[in-house]
Design a protein around this motif. Structure first.
Motif: not given
Length: 205
Positions: A68-75, A104-109
């Motif tokens: 899971t990811s809340a941010r767009p990833r460049s890869a 984790g709650e703060r920084n994700g994967l």
């Protein structure tokens, strides 16, 4: 997890939707009385949760791993919404266990954790505030998995997909062979090796 209450809330979400395999990777605080209280009817999931020292160990037997990811990833990751992800997960479990990784709650994967995933899952949300509470994200994915399981009718594949452990062995072998052949060297390994791994992950061999 950094907050044990999120362990319990996630377990309750899983129990509501008929899922029972909870694996924790290096929780900063172990499950406690608050975890059990917030789990309600899912307290047995908390008590039976498997605790692993690494993501690699947690998903070693899985044929499909989604992160899971809340941010767009460049890869060049394949990105699924929750509904498409659930359909793939249910189909994959016909032959091997499958997993959804939550950070984790703060920084994700981390990027290292995501490198072990076949694809990413993004839950659509208001662009002004896309960050979901960990247990909320678990609830949404579990709900979609429940729906997908009710609709699934696919037959198992003749050959199961490679597990994460088997893929890691393949990556190590390719790295060694490509290095000896001169295909990968000090000047390109840092960029080329992750790309080859993502290519293989997308292929689901």
């Amino acid at each position: 997890t950094s907050h044990p209450g999120n362990i319990g809330a996630s377990a309750r979400a899983m129990r509501n939707m008929g899922l029972d395999s909870l694996v924790l990777v290096r929780p900063q605080a172990p499950p406690d009385a608050e975890s059990l209280a917030r789990a309600a009817g899912g307290a047995d999931l908390v008590r039976n949760a498997r605790i692993e020292p690494s993501v690699e160990a947690a998903v070693a037997d899985c044929g499909l791993v989604l992160g899971t990811s809340a941010r767009p990833r460049s890869a060049n990751f394949r990105v699924l919404d929750a509904r498409a992800a659930a359909a793939e997960l249910v189909a994959a479990t016909a032959t091997r266990p499958a997993a959804v990784l939550f950070g984790g709650e703060r920084n994700g994967l981390s990027n290292e954790d995501l490198a072990r995933c076949h694809a990413l899952v993004r839950i659509p949300a208001d662009p002004g505030y896309e960050s979901l509470n960990l247990a909320q994200a678990v609830q949404i994915l579990c709900y979609e998995i429940l729906l997908a399981a009710g609709e699934a009718s696919a037959q198992p594949d003749a050959e199961p997909p490679a597990s994460v452990k088997e893929l890691a062995a393949l990556w190590d072998h390719l790295d060694a062979v490509a290095g000896r052949a001169g295909f990968m060297h000090d000047g390109n390994t840092a960029q080329l090796a992750p790309r080859i791994r993502r290519l293989l992950a997308r292929a689901v061999p």
